[in-house]
Write a protein that holds these residues in place. Sequence first.
Motif, PDB file in Angstrom:
ATOM      1  N   PHE B 297       0.886  -1.179   0.034  1.00 57.78           N
ATOM      2  CA  PHE B 297      -0.157   0.145  -0.054  1.00 57.78           C
ATOM      3  C   PHE B 297       0.857   1.221   0.030  1.00 57.78           C
ATOM      4  O   PHE B 297       2.110   1.320   0.332  1.00 57.78           O
ATOM      5  N   ASN B 298       0.364   2.458  -0.282  1.00 55.46           N
ATOM      6  CA  ASN B 298       0.927   3.597  -0.388  1.00 55.46           C
ATOM      7  C   ASN B 298       1.580   3.902   0.785  1.00 55.46           C
ATOM      8  O   ASN B 298       1.035   4.048   1.751  1.00 55.46           O
ATOM      9  N   GLY B 299       2.980   4.117   0.731  1.00 53.72           N
ATOM     10  CA  GLY B 299       3.943   4.560   2.104  1.00 53.72           C
ATOM     11  C   GLY B 299       4.191   3.271   2.953  1.00 53.72           C
ATOM     12  O   GLY B 299       4.372   3.441   4.121  1.00 53.72           O
ATOM     13  N   ASN B 300       4.031   2.115   2.525  1.00 55.09           N
ATOM     14  CA  ASN B 300       4.396   0.877   3.021  1.00 55.09           C
ATOM     15  C   ASN B 300       5.815   0.773   3.636  1.00 55.09           C
ATOM     16  O   ASN B 300       6.186  -0.138   4.238  1.00 55.09           O
ATOM     17  N   ASP B 301       6.681   1.747   3.158  1.00 57.55           N
ATOM     18  CA  ASP B 301       8.107   1.633   3.482  1.00 57.55           C
ATOM     19  C   ASP B 301       8.736   2.705   4.582  1.00 57.55           C
ATOM     20  O   ASP B 301       9.802   2.781   4.656  1.00 57.55           O
ATOM     21  N   ARG B 302       7.710   3.621   5.178  1.00 57.07           N
ATOM     22  CA  ARG B 302       8.159   4.524   5.875  1.00 57.07           C
ATOM     23  C   ARG B 302       8.802   3.779   7.168  1.00 57.07           C
ATOM     24  O   ARG B 302       8.352   2.672   7.725  1.00 57.07           O
ATOM     25  N   PRO B 303       9.934   4.420   7.627  1.00 57.08           N
ATOM     26  CA  PRO B 303      10.645   3.796   8.985  1.00 57.08           C
ATOM     27  C   PRO B 303       9.229   3.907  10.202  1.00 57.08           C
ATOM     28  O   PRO B 303       8.466   4.757  10.363  1.00 57.08           O
ATOM     29  N   GLY B 304       9.209   2.617  10.547  1.00 57.68           N
ATOM     30  CA  GLY B 304       8.448   2.392  11.657  1.00 57.68           C
ATOM     31  C   GLY B 304       7.157   1.573  11.092  1.00 57.68           C
ATOM     32  O   GLY B 304       6.559   0.924  11.959  1.00 57.68           O
TER      33      GLY B 304
END
Lengths: 100, 1000
Positions: B297-304
């Motif tokens: 999903f969109n942004g599934n790689d953000r730290p956390g």
Amino acid sequence: MLLIHCPYCDETLPEAEFTYAGQAHVIRHPEPSSQTDQEWEEFLFIRENVKGDHFERWRHFHGCGRYFNAVRNTVSDKFLTTYKAGAPRPQLSDLKEGGE
Amino acid sequence: MSLYRVAGKGRVTTAKPVSFSFDGRTYKGLEGDTVASALLANGVHLMGRSFKYHRPRGPVAAGSEEPNALIGTRRGPGRFEPNTRATVQEIWDGLQVTSQNKYPSLKFDIGAVNDAAYMLFSAGFYYKTFMWPKSFWHKVYEPFIRAAAGLGVSPTEEDPDTYASRNMHCDLLIVGAGPTGLAAARAAAMDGLKVVVVDENPEAGGSLLSEPQVQINGQSAWDWLSGELDALQELGVKVMTRTTAIGYYHQNMIGLCEKVTDHLAVLPEDTPRERMWRVRAKQVVLAQGALEKPLVFNGNDRPGVMLAGSAQTYLNRYGVLVGKQPVILTSHDSAWHAAFDLHDAGAKVQAIVDTRDSVNEALQKEARDRGIPVKLSHTATGTSGRLRVKSLRVNPVSGATVGAGYNIACDAVLMSGGWTPSLHLFSHTKGSLAWDDDRTTFLPKETPEDCVIAGASRGLWGVAAALMDGAEKGRAVVAALGKKANVQDYSVEVDRAGSGVSHKELPTDQNPGKAKAFIDFQNDVTAKDVRLAVREGMRSIEHVKRYTTTGMATDQGKMSNINGLNIAADALGKKQPEVGLTTFRPPYTPTTFGAFAGYHRGDHFEVVRKTQIDSWAEENGAVFEPVGQWRRAWYFPKSGEDMDAAVRRECAATRASVGIFDASTLGKIEVVGPDAVEFMNRMYTNPWTKLAPGRCRYGLLLGDDGYIRDDGVIGRLSQDRFHVTTTTGGAARVLNMMEDYLQTEWPELNVWLTSTSEQWSTIALNGPNAAKLLQPLVDGVELTEEAFPHMSCIECTVAGLPARLFRVSFTGEIGFEVNVPAPYGRQLWEALWDAGQQYDITAYGTETMHVLRAEKGYIIVGQDTDGTVTPYDAGMGWAVGKKKPDFVGMRGLARPDLVAEGRKHLVGLLTEDHSKLEEGAQIVFDKNQPIPMTMVGHVTSSYDVGTTGRPIALALVEGGHDKVGDTVYIPMPDRTIAAKITDTVFYDPENNRLKIGSGV
């Protein structure tokens, strides 16, 4: 790494001791001069490209140094048998995978 | 206690703090931590920048499958390793860790402009974006891409560590020391079987380490585990930890890489850093478990944002809360348990968001009891937060309609898209796979190896199933070995087997073309990249993989392959099994070159063969050149001489008086037996029957195709014994060929072949004074034209040493080759050197040897011939025994194309302007023809420092023998050189200088 049975040493040993030596039962005619151009071309260059059981030569290079014949399945990479140079070509129907 | 450390949790040792540095800042962790767990305990999620877009990234997993948290580790000079996974590297006091792919700093990285320019970097961008202008590629685009993209920086210093190689044989090798592997080991550890269990982790236990709540046979999981490990040790089972099974090769050979010292603060003496094991196991049980899948999903790689199961591991194994306000996003039951564990450890779980519309009531009740909000039938459409996730945007889904989105504030998103059985080693065996629609994954089917696969790696979830299946498979392999198995029963409670569904990318209410919904985190491949690849015509999953690079990073797509397949299959409108899975290849995890190289480095990488005379050459200032594995003296410069000057002097001195040359590297084969002469007749082109004992002949060896393979002077020592010499590089090849014909074509011949290359030291003396120098040292023969003419050989003594003396010449001067048993080589050399002082004897090297032989038109096989040259092409028809019934190559020489007109012939070339030609330069007949010109041959040998007063060259030229006297042209980048075709002999064509007493 394959394990290969040397029919002269009667030992099954790692592939690193052996070298591959091409298709087996390619006979050099005892009187090459009697051969036509086409026969000589076939002897020199024409080889099978088997997907399946392949008759081929190996040499126990870092061992007894002898050339011998083998039947290996080119898909599974398993040896069906190995036998001494000069021995008759075995019948495939008599062989089963992994046998020696 | 660090901010996010939970007292009383985990297997780390609270009493043993460890300090290490990350990007220059010191952090405290505990013994048993990895770099990732220690940094997370300090609240640090940002650990790296991504490959292409330089997006901030933190760990998404807790094990070796980690794609994001790649670090460099340093332990003093030379000991730097890039691209290590922070989730695997254990910490020790003084460890220096750096983040990668950022400039100037991890928190502010200029390369992140790539993220804004993402349209440039879509699938296949290498082939599209940077195509024009063409001239920009080398100077602008490629340097930019190379600087901007990439992983860690290669170490520049030599690795001071040592690496070991070992072999092991066992009855049963078990890969994976989780509940499945341990149960299999217990079943097999009977009846004297040698059982080995390997696991890549620092301790055995697998999933049990992350699931302490499980009760096995009435004990807590960890108590059961330690008791079981003791029992296995008692039973003689070898458990190897920090040992990765990197590949499964033919016939049950498994490669293991054991990391020995990377976790130690102090390096023990005489201990290798890693050991590569080659294991040959009679039977193998693969119990590698399963890996959790992310949701796309969109942004599934953000730290956390990380895998729920990994968050559970950080909590239960390391005592670290990855967030205090996590939100769970899942399509599988297992993540619910992560929510409960984190809640029970003090986190305030913001919500459990499940994509499914119905979930097991018991789970929902457990959530309600803890006061955790539950949102079923939801999707996730975005995240916020620059260097750490701050919120998750979720939307209700009803049928195909995505409702209005809203944000849930959080400091971690724990996702689960279900589990993928780990089939890597099974795939290495050429094992076939079968698609399982229920689990939306491939399961193992059949393998040609003596191997079974058990537990979660064949899709069985939960500890109970793992133990039962491990025990059953253990018993099966023991039965296959014909031995008795141990029958063990397991009762398991508080097990957490669950189920779930699998997705392509999650549905969204926003423009999917702008979504950064990552499939492959390490290579920065998004769902829209895969769809674009399909739109642009990629049909096979192998093409999609290469075009988008999905699954091609160092993690080999451990987390991404099934998501990539689901999306590609959807884009293609096919079922997953029709699209197929790309092939897993060894190694399972990145493996150091050191481990593969083992002992084979430095001087042990390739043997340098030296002659007995090498030490003299070294002491006397020789410059060496490699010839095959041999190190040969190239030339012997006097002070102030360059190569040309030295070679010119050596050539002149040899022609004027006498030169001495170490010819020990010549290949030598002893051909002995009653049928030796018949064998020689059949192998070589020349006739041998009439060659008398004590005489030599130049022998030419062909292949049965008629082309020159080798040459050398052959001496007949007695009726049944030949001393065969071969080229330096051809010795082994010639012996192989002889053995092949002898063993398989002419087994009736009574002949023995023995390699004697290293049994003899061979010294060549050449020059008008050679005989005068040698005569006083020789006992047994008069060196006169009558008693010992050119092409004679004899066994005698030279300088008191037993010798085989040959009168042969590779220079055109009076020449001798003295063979003595190898150890006497230097002694003989010095005796000849001393005796030669009165004749100003000169030592020469291979370059002078080449020049002198070229002046006489003597060929070097492999330089003047290239495997398509017949004796007639080379002008050596005289060496072919035309009256023999057969020899190897005789029939070949009559092939239509070998007797056709216009073949390339070996000729001499003399340039009109006396310039030296380049070896390999192409030759044309007409210099005025349009480009591309018709090339009619090439220069094979070229020298300008010899004794003929001008540069000479040998060349292969079409129809050259009929064109002597014609002019040909050699076009070079700056000019065209004209040259006249000549005979190949440039010096003393009458061979007058070969005769002793000829007065020259």
